[in-house]
Design a protein around this motif. Structure first.
Motif, mmCIF file in Angstrom:
data_model
loop_
_atom_site.group_PDB
_atom_site.id
_atom_site.type_symbol
_atom_site.label_atom_id
_atom_site.label_comp_id
_atom_site.label_asym_id
_atom_site.label_seq_id
_atom_site.Cartn_x
_atom_site.Cartn_y
_atom_site.Cartn_z
ATOM 1 N N UNK A 1 -10.637 -21.257 -35.062
ATOM 2 C CA UNK A 1 -10.709 -21.712 -33.676
ATOM 3 C C UNK A 1 -10.967 -20.549 -32.722
ATOM 4 N N UNK A 2 -10.394 -19.382 -33.010
ATOM 5 C CA UNK A 2 -10.670 -18.203 -32.182
ATOM 6 C C UNK A 2 -12.155 -17.850 -32.225
ATOM 7 N N UNK A 3 -12.742 -17.944 -33.399
ATOM 8 C CA UNK A 3 -14.160 -17.620 -33.563
ATOM 9 C C UNK A 3 -15.015 -18.700 -32.899
ATOM 10 N N UNK A 4 -14.647 -19.946 -33.102
ATOM 11 C CA UNK A 4 -15.393 -21.061 -32.497
ATOM 12 C C UNK A 4 -15.373 -20.974 -30.971
ATOM 13 N N UNK A 5 -14.233 -20.602 -30.390
ATOM 14 C CA UNK A 5 -14.128 -20.469 -28.936
ATOM 15 C C UNK A 5 -15.067 -19.398 -28.396
ATOM 16 N N UNK A 6 -15.337 -18.394 -29.201
ATOM 17 C CA UNK A 6 -16.233 -17.307 -28.786
ATOM 18 C C UNK A 6 -17.704 -17.639 -29.023
ATOM 19 N N UNK A 7 -17.969 -18.724 -29.738
ATOM 20 C CA UNK A 7 -19.345 -19.169 -30.029
ATOM 21 C C UNK A 7 -20.202 -18.050 -30.624
ATOM 22 N N UNK A 8 -19.637 -17.333 -31.567
ATOM 23 C CA UNK A 8 -20.377 -16.242 -32.200
ATOM 24 C C UNK A 8 -21.480 -16.788 -33.096
ATOM 25 N N UNK A 9 -22.578 -16.091 -33.153
ATOM 26 C CA UNK A 9 -23.679 -16.450 -34.056
ATOM 27 C C UNK A 9 -23.462 -15.691 -35.363
ATOM 28 N N UNK A 10 -22.948 -16.384 -36.358
ATOM 29 C CA UNK A 10 -22.565 -15.727 -37.606
ATOM 30 C C UNK A 10 -23.746 -15.659 -38.565
ATOM 31 N N UNK A 11 -24.042 -14.445 -38.996
ATOM 32 C CA UNK A 11 -25.131 -14.229 -39.950
ATOM 33 C C UNK A 11 -24.596 -14.011 -41.372
ATOM 34 N N UNK A 12 -23.318 -13.623 -41.487
ATOM 35 C CA UNK A 12 -22.733 -13.359 -42.797
ATOM 36 C C UNK A 12 -21.263 -13.733 -42.786
ATOM 37 N N UNK A 13 -20.871 -14.549 -43.735
ATOM 38 C CA UNK A 13 -19.459 -14.822 -43.987
ATOM 39 C C UNK A 13 -19.182 -14.379 -45.409
ATOM 40 N N UNK A 14 -18.360 -13.344 -45.544
ATOM 41 C CA UNK A 14 -18.016 -12.801 -46.851
ATOM 42 C C UNK A 14 -16.568 -13.164 -47.149
ATOM 43 N N UNK A 15 -16.385 -14.182 -47.982
ATOM 44 C CA UNK A 15 -15.047 -14.587 -48.416
ATOM 45 C C UNK A 15 -14.663 -13.704 -49.598
ATOM 46 N N UNK A 16 -14.057 -12.569 -49.278
ATOM 47 C CA UNK A 16 -13.744 -11.551 -50.267
ATOM 48 C C UNK A 16 -12.265 -11.515 -50.634
ATOM 49 N N UNK A 17 -11.377 -11.826 -49.699
ATOM 50 C CA UNK A 17 -9.939 -11.690 -49.946
ATOM 51 C C UNK A 17 -9.512 -12.549 -51.123
ATOM 52 N N UNK A 18 -8.570 -12.033 -51.875
ATOM 53 C CA UNK A 18 -8.073 -12.802 -53.004
ATOM 54 C C UNK A 18 -6.747 -12.263 -53.493
ATOM 55 N N UNK A 19 -6.117 -13.034 -54.339
ATOM 56 C CA UNK A 19 -4.849 -12.625 -54.925
ATOM 57 C C UNK A 19 -4.768 -13.128 -56.355
ATOM 58 N N UNK A 20 -3.897 -12.511 -57.119
ATOM 59 C CA UNK A 20 -3.608 -12.995 -58.466
ATOM 60 C C UNK A 20 -2.100 -12.876 -58.647
ATOM 61 N N UNK A 21 -1.417 -13.979 -58.476
ATOM 62 C CA UNK A 21 0.039 -14.001 -58.557
ATOM 63 C C UNK A 21 0.480 -13.922 -60.021
ATOM 64 N N UNK A 22 1.583 -13.230 -60.267
ATOM 65 C CA UNK A 22 2.098 -13.141 -61.627
ATOM 66 C C UNK A 22 3.059 -14.279 -61.952
ATOM 67 N N UNK A 23 3.543 -14.945 -60.939
ATOM 68 C CA UNK A 23 4.433 -16.083 -61.131
ATOM 69 C C UNK A 23 3.910 -17.280 -60.358
ATOM 70 N N UNK A 24 4.619 -18.373 -60.456
ATOM 71 C CA UNK A 24 4.216 -19.582 -59.731
ATOM 72 C C UNK A 24 4.865 -19.568 -58.358
ATOM 73 N N UNK A 25 4.029 -19.518 -57.318
ATOM 74 C CA UNK A 25 4.505 -19.521 -55.940
ATOM 75 C C UNK A 25 3.744 -20.591 -55.173
ATOM 76 N N UNK A 26 4.444 -21.352 -54.375
ATOM 77 C CA UNK A 26 3.769 -22.356 -53.552
ATOM 78 C C UNK A 26 3.767 -21.896 -52.096
#
Length: 138
Positions: free
Chosen positions: A75-100
């Motif tokens: 919503x912060x990005x949408x409010x600014x009406x930015x013209x997005x040329x690249x969205x890099x979904x890079x973040x990630x995790x690998x949990x060692x246990x079961x977490x919700x």
């Protein structure tokens, strides 16, 4: 003068995210570093801005394990009406246990898939013609 290109990079404050941010900054994009830990990200932002000579890097907090946080970020990005040329979904995790998450999802699935999917869906209206969406997972 052509319009500046905007890139949003999740997990931009470490590992591959930092390297991707460095390359995208050198390519002249304005970058939003979407990171879980804004204090850590700010240190990386300062370093990369000096190193690349690109002053157009900013940090905005996002917690991909929280759908509310993803929506708030989008919503912060949408409010600014930015013209997005690249969205890099890079973040990630690998949990060692079961977490919700507070949303009831398994944390690894939330951070690696659900959060990036929701973020992408929310930001599609701002994507410019020829924009790229890149998804990385651990």
């Amino acid at each position: 003068m052509s319009e500046m290109k905007w890139a949003i990079i999740t997990g931009a404050d470490g590992g591959m995210g930092t390297e991707i941010t460095r390359a995208v900054a050198k390519a002249g994009y304005r970058i939003i570093m979407a990171c879980y830990n804004p204090k850590k990200a700010e240190i990386v932002r300062e370093h990369l801005s000096k190193e690349t000579g690109n002053p157009y890097l900013e940090v905005i907090a996002i917690d991909l394990s929280s759908m509310q946080s993803v929506v708030s970020f989008a919503n912060q990005i949408l409010e600014r009406s930015l013209s997005i040329a690249l969205l890099m979904n890079n973040a990630g995790t690998m949990e060692t246990g079961f977490h919700t998450t507070s949303d009831g999802f398994e944390r690894t699935v939330s951070v690696n898939y659900m959060g990036p999917y929701l973020l992408t869906r929310k930001l599609v209206p701002l994507m410019v013609r020829g924009a790229r969406i890149v998804n990385m997972v651990s």
